[in-house]
Design an enzyme around this catalytic site. Sequence first.
Site, PDB file in Angstrom:
ATOM      1  CE  LYS A  18      -7.753   6.031  -5.149  1.00  0.00           C
ATOM      2  NZ  LYS A  18      -7.064   7.268  -4.771  1.00  0.00           N
ATOM      3  N   GLY A  70      -4.842   3.131   3.192  1.00  0.00           N
ATOM      4  CA  GLY A  70      -5.368   1.853   3.654  1.00  0.00           C
ATOM      5  C   GLY A  70      -4.776   1.375   4.966  1.00  0.00           C
TER       6      GLY A  70
END
Lengths: 293, 194
Positions: free
Chosen positions: A80, A152
């Site tokens: 990322k 998350g």
Amino acid sequence: MDKERYELNKNLAQMLKGGVIMDVTNAEQAQIAEKAGAVAVMALERVPADIRKQGGVARMSDPKIIKEIKRAVSIPVMAKARIGHFVEAQILEALGIDYIDESEVLTPADEMYHINKWDFKIPFVCGARNLGEALRRIGEGASMIRTKGEAGTGNVVEAVRHMRTVMDEIRKLQNMPKEELMSAAKEMQAPYDLVVYVAEHGRLPVVNFAAGGVATPADAALMMQLGADGVFVGSGIFKSADPAKRAEAIVKAVTYYNDPKVLAEVSEDLGEAMPGLEISQIEAAQRMAERGW
Amino acid sequence: MLRIGILGLQGSVIEHTVMLKRLEDVKPVQVKTADDLDVIDGLILPGGESTTIGRLITDYKLKDRIIERARAGMPVWGTCAGMILLAKHIINDDNVHLGLMNIHVRRNAYGSQLDSFKTVMLIPAVAEYPIPLVFIRAPYVEKADDGVEVLAELDGKIIAVRQGHLLATSFHPELTDDLSFHRYFADIVAKSTV
């Protein structure tokens, strides 16, 4: 990136279809993911659940970790970069990984502009909450799209919302007479030629995965039945009680997403899933899906 | 009507299906279970990740049935990951999947995605004109043993092989518009059913 390179980059995403891409933070986890049948791994320093918990600025991973993970597996390795952080992307390209995720999970580096992905040879995947956002990213050179979901959280509700929104908007475009497409492009703030492509083909011009909040085999199969080409699982695997078993179960659930018997079988006795978060209890500033535009 | 199966567990399944639909007298069939293997005349192993597909064919009992049918003469064609599945030897991997072809294959032989490429080549056995070849993190054959015919080489690397009714290519004809390889395979299938 010339046109031929862009096609090759879209092609790699096509090869990942029907597969699961898993977040990993070290070589050992990467091997567990590969063994379980992941089609690729996402190399990270912290999974989204920990980024959320620990706060602070989340950045590109240490190249050392990425290189270790790259050495440990034979499947494609992704990593990322922060939204707009084209230097992080230059570094990742220099590391010779297979795909960059310009990701809202990391703290954005630029609130106005995403990376001009045409400047690179390496492929990019980007998150989107709706069709306009997906087409803007493709316009900038993304060769793969994923839902943003809400990473998350172990809560699939945002990924469902984003996938349904994209699919619904595609169906609407398909039914529009041609003269309405320019207005549609204006309204969804998307490049006209890509709007026309979607109207004609009834799908995005690139592969579209689900991501953000997938925690169980049933979540993964749900996203596939809603039209995803494959699934990213972030915290859902290595924040659960038995990562290897859950990883394998999610791989099977994505392949046999239409077979409830297999889904029942693989869902059995997986141990505790990652702890979930109610979206309404997350402060606005902590909602990752709202990063980027 | 020839029924050609496409192993539909992961990868470029739809791409192969679309290509087969363009051929006359061929009906593409997606294969996800061992039972699906009973109703086909030939099988395509698509591109994708060989570790993923290899694991799934074992766990869902497709592996032994594919081996059995291929040994009995059913034509099988592997593209990219499919080539790895067919190989008897994988140089940089301890796994052997179907182990049907007498070839030594190197995985990710060209490197990472940055090394993926496209080229054009004349393969006389397959088409009279040069056809586009797409290599995505591709393998190649380092050594072909007895009974294996080399159909194409690129820069000294073997990229297409045939062993009787078994066919393997490093590249992805399903990612191009050119039907030559699909027609070539359909022809092998047609001859095997006579």
